[in-house]
Write a protein that holds these residues in place. Structure first.
Motif, mmCIF file in Angstrom:
data_model
loop_
_atom_site.group_PDB
_atom_site.id
_atom_site.type_symbol
_atom_site.label_atom_id
_atom_site.label_comp_id
_atom_site.label_asym_id
_atom_site.label_seq_id
_atom_site.Cartn_x
_atom_site.Cartn_y
_atom_site.Cartn_z
ATOM 1 N N ASP A 26 16.549 52.566 70.458
ATOM 2 C CA ASP A 26 17.504 52.188 71.491
ATOM 3 C C ASP A 26 18.022 53.421 72.232
ATOM 4 O O ASP A 26 18.277 54.460 71.619
ATOM 5 C CB ASP A 26 18.690 51.431 70.882
ATOM 6 C CG ASP A 26 18.254 50.171 70.166
ATOM 7 O OD1 ASP A 26 17.238 49.579 70.578
ATOM 8 O OD2 ASP A 26 18.925 49.780 69.186
ATOM 9 N N THR B 99 17.214 58.596 65.923
ATOM 10 C CA THR B 99 16.452 57.866 64.916
ATOM 11 C C THR B 99 16.307 56.390 65.260
ATOM 12 O O THR B 99 15.877 55.597 64.432
ATOM 13 C CB THR B 99 17.127 57.982 63.536
ATOM 14 O OG1 THR B 99 18.474 57.520 63.632
ATOM 15 C CG2 THR B 99 17.121 59.431 63.061
ATOM 16 N N SER B 100 16.664 56.040 66.483
ATOM 17 C CA SER B 100 16.578 54.647 66.906
ATOM 18 C C SER B 100 15.728 54.546 68.166
ATOM 19 O O SER B 100 15.637 55.491 68.952
ATOM 20 C CB SER B 100 17.984 54.088 67.171
ATOM 21 O OG SER B 100 17.915 52.829 67.801
ATOM 22 N N ALA C 287 22.104 58.799 65.340
ATOM 23 C CA ALA C 287 21.746 57.393 65.547
ATOM 24 C C ALA C 287 20.798 57.233 66.722
ATOM 25 O O ALA C 287 19.824 56.471 66.657
ATOM 26 C CB ALA C 287 23.012 56.568 65.771
ATOM 27 N N ILE D 290 23.891 53.162 71.947
ATOM 28 C CA ILE D 290 24.489 52.718 70.698
ATOM 29 C C ILE D 290 25.890 52.199 71.011
ATOM 30 O O ILE D 290 26.679 52.887 71.667
ATOM 31 C CB ILE D 290 24.591 53.866 69.664
ATOM 32 C CG1 ILE D 290 23.203 54.397 69.320
ATOM 33 C CG2 ILE D 290 25.313 53.407 68.412
ATOM 34 C CD1 ILE D 290 22.330 53.443 68.533
ATOM 35 N N SER E 78 14.463 48.847 57.878
ATOM 36 C CA SER E 78 13.867 49.821 58.796
ATOM 37 C C SER E 78 14.853 50.863 59.276
ATOM 38 O O SER E 78 14.476 51.910 59.774
ATOM 39 C CB SER E 78 13.275 49.094 60.014
ATOM 40 O OG SER E 78 14.295 48.425 60.731
ATOM 41 N N SER E 79 16.145 50.601 59.126
ATOM 42 C CA SER E 79 17.157 51.528 59.620
ATOM 43 C C SER E 79 17.362 52.674 58.643
ATOM 44 O O SER E 79 17.476 52.485 57.445
ATOM 45 C CB SER E 79 18.487 50.796 59.841
ATOM 46 O OG SER E 79 19.485 51.717 60.240
ATOM 47 N N SER E 80 17.408 53.890 59.196
ATOM 48 C CA SER E 80 17.637 55.063 58.361
ATOM 49 C C SER E 80 19.119 55.417 58.310
ATOM 50 O O SER E 80 19.509 56.387 57.696
ATOM 51 C CB SER E 80 16.841 56.257 58.902
ATOM 52 O OG SER E 80 17.234 56.545 60.222
ATOM 53 N N CYS F 203 24.830 52.012 60.898
ATOM 54 C CA CYS F 203 24.419 51.433 62.173
ATOM 55 C C CYS F 203 24.097 49.955 61.997
ATOM 56 O O CYS F 203 22.947 49.544 62.126
ATOM 57 C CB CYS F 203 23.201 52.166 62.734
ATOM 58 S SG CYS F 203 23.578 53.737 63.490
ATOM 59 N N LEU G 272 15.898 44.598 59.568
ATOM 60 C CA LEU G 272 16.541 45.695 60.288
ATOM 61 C C LEU G 272 17.176 46.685 59.328
ATOM 62 O O LEU G 272 17.122 47.895 59.524
ATOM 63 C CB LEU G 272 17.601 45.132 61.250
ATOM 64 C CG LEU G 272 17.057 44.431 62.497
ATOM 65 C CD1 LEU G 272 18.173 43.680 63.210
ATOM 66 C CD2 LEU G 272 16.392 45.418 63.428
ATOM 67 N N THR H 225 23.966 45.802 62.588
ATOM 68 C CA THR H 225 23.732 44.950 63.753
ATOM 69 C C THR H 225 24.623 43.721 63.713
ATOM 70 O O THR H 225 24.598 42.917 64.634
ATOM 71 C CB THR H 225 22.260 44.497 63.810
ATOM 72 O OG1 THR H 225 21.969 43.731 62.638
ATOM 73 C CG2 THR H 225 21.321 45.680 63.885
ATOM 74 N N ARG I 200 22.584 47.827 67.925
ATOM 75 C CA ARG I 200 23.044 48.647 66.803
ATOM 76 C C ARG I 200 24.376 49.283 67.173
ATOM 77 O O ARG I 200 24.697 49.428 68.351
ATOM 78 C CB ARG I 200 22.004 49.712 66.459
ATOM 79 C CG ARG I 200 20.690 49.116 65.957
ATOM 80 C CD ARG I 200 19.682 50.212 65.633
ATOM 81 N NE ARG I 200 18.431 49.650 65.165
ATOM 82 C CZ ARG I 200 18.188 49.316 63.914
ATOM 83 N NH1 ARG I 200 19.111 49.502 62.993
ATOM 84 N NH2 ARG I 200 17.028 48.802 63.563
#
Length: 407
Positions: A41, A38-39, A35, A44, A146-148, A152, A143, A154, A21
């Motif tokens: 990972d 909320t991830s 980021a 980033i 699911s990403s808020s 961000c 993705l 990919t 991301r």
């Protein structure tokens, strides 16, 4: 052996790796913080193109990556202590250190070329992910759903990318370890791969005194040893461990000693005693802005606010108990030097006589890029890193290649 290794490409090491991301270089530190929180990972990536614009066919280049440790170290700078809110509005570029450590690598690049890049200082290798159009489209939709965070993405230039790490390369070499015989069975001392210069801080020293070392160890993918007055290894401040914390860590680093910070990050959360000490010391140093910005746990704030007097709180100069010292690094002096990970601040250790393959397995099992080397009395000899190991394998390849050419 040399011919077989020449046949491997970077793509062979990237199978199944998730797409990274990213944030545009125009994002803020607050954007990076959001980021990361909320991830799933820990890192980033930062790219030079702005994905929030409607422009097409942008040439995107990864210029670095950031994690929670970068943010914490930035917030702990003297200029940012009294105005953390303003610091969060800074561009994310202030967190980027050595942009030369990021290299784009093509999937068809050879394994040996990749190792050479790492040995030349490239800590972060960005590789395009090969995928068919159907699976790529399906994964991208999944993705995005699911990403808020809409900023961000990919994909860059219509392509997904992944990180290729030193651990990926070491894992790959371990799967073919028999090709390097007898090198893997030799001790790390015999091979001369123990680095005797390393970052360390005294248990009683302010945690802020370790900020520079933590920042550098993050770049070098190592760690900072915590030693007692006799030079005995008690634990470590690992950037990898610290990345799992949140921004409240900045308040802890600002107010605690190195040993107290170790207790703060142990077991997934700080004990109430330490949290109250952090509150008291922030107030003593008139860092209410940091207290309001980062100490958001309602129970802790209520406990702090409801005290009838400052005397009911731990003194800002109180030294916390070291009762956990020996349990944190508890093993018999006569026992084997296998890895022990009872607590998150505990160091992973080996002996100078440990074999290369044993140390490789030990590091991979604990997801670290290094292993501390200690003597029988637990004094630190040095550190062995993945980079040290890769250098040995590269030298072994060169000598084998010369022999095969001569024959």
């Amino acid at each position: 052996m040399a011919v077989r290794l020449l046949g491997y490409e970077v793509a062979d090491l990237c199978l199944g790796k998730p797409p990274l991301r990213s944030l545009p270089a125009g994002a803020t530190v607050a954007d990076a913080l959001t980021a990361l929180k909320t991830s799933a990972d820990n890192f980033i990536s930062v790219w030079s193109c702005d994905h929030r614009s409607n422009k097409r066919n942008l040439e995107c280049v990864c210029v670095g990556k950031v994690c929670m440790v970068d943010i914490v170290c930035y917030l702990c700078q003297e200029d940012n202590l009294y105005s953390p809110g303003l610091a969060l509005k800074s561009p994310v570029s202030v967190l980027l250190k050595d942009q030369g450590s990021v290299k784009h690598v093509e999937p068809f690049s050879s394994l040996l070329d990749t190792i050479d890049l790492i040995l030349q200082g490239a800590q972060n290798l960005v590789v395009p992910i090969k995928s068919n159009n159907a699976s790529f489209s399906s994964r991208r939709k999944q993705l995005q759903k699911s990403s808020s965070l809409s900023f961000c993405p990919t994909t860059h230039n219509g392509q997904e990318f992944c990180w290729l790490t030193q651990e990926d390369v070491i894992r790959f070499l371990l799967s073919s370890i028999g090709l390097f015989s007898p090198i893997p069975t030799l001790s790390i001392d015999t091979l001369g791969i123990i680095t005797h210069e390393f970052s360390a801080v005294n248990y009683h020293s302010p945690a802020t005194s370790a900020l520079g070392a933590i920042s550098q160890s993050l770049l070098d993918q190592t760690s900072v040893a915590i030693l007692d007055d006799d030079g005995i290894l008690i634990g470590e401040l690992s950037p990898l461990t610290l990345t799992s914390c949140d921004e409240t860590l900045a308040a802890a680093v600002t107010t605690l000693s190195a040993g107290e910070l170790m207790a703060y990050i142990d077991c997934g959360g700080p004990p109430e005693e330490i949290r109250r000490v952090v509150h008291a010391r922030l107030k003593e140093r008139k860092l209410e802005a940091m207290l309001e910005e980062f100490i958001t746990d309602s129970d802790s704030v209520n406990a702090f606010s409801s005290s009838s007097s400052d005397e009911e709180l731990p003194s800002p100069t109180t030294t916390l108990s070291r009762s956990g010292r020996f349990s944190r690094f508890s093993h018999s002096r006569s026992s084997s030097y296998s890895a022990r990970m009872v607590r998150r601040a505990e160091a992973i250790v080996c002996h100078p006589g440990s074999s290369l393959v044993a140390v490789m397995i030990q590091a991979i099992a604990h997801r670290v890029n290094y292993v501390w080397v200690i003597e029988d009395d637990c004094s630190v000899v040095g550190i062995v890193t993945f980079a040290n190991m890769l250098n040995i394998f590269r030298q072994n390849f060169d000598s084998t290649m010369s022999s095969e050419i001569q024959n």
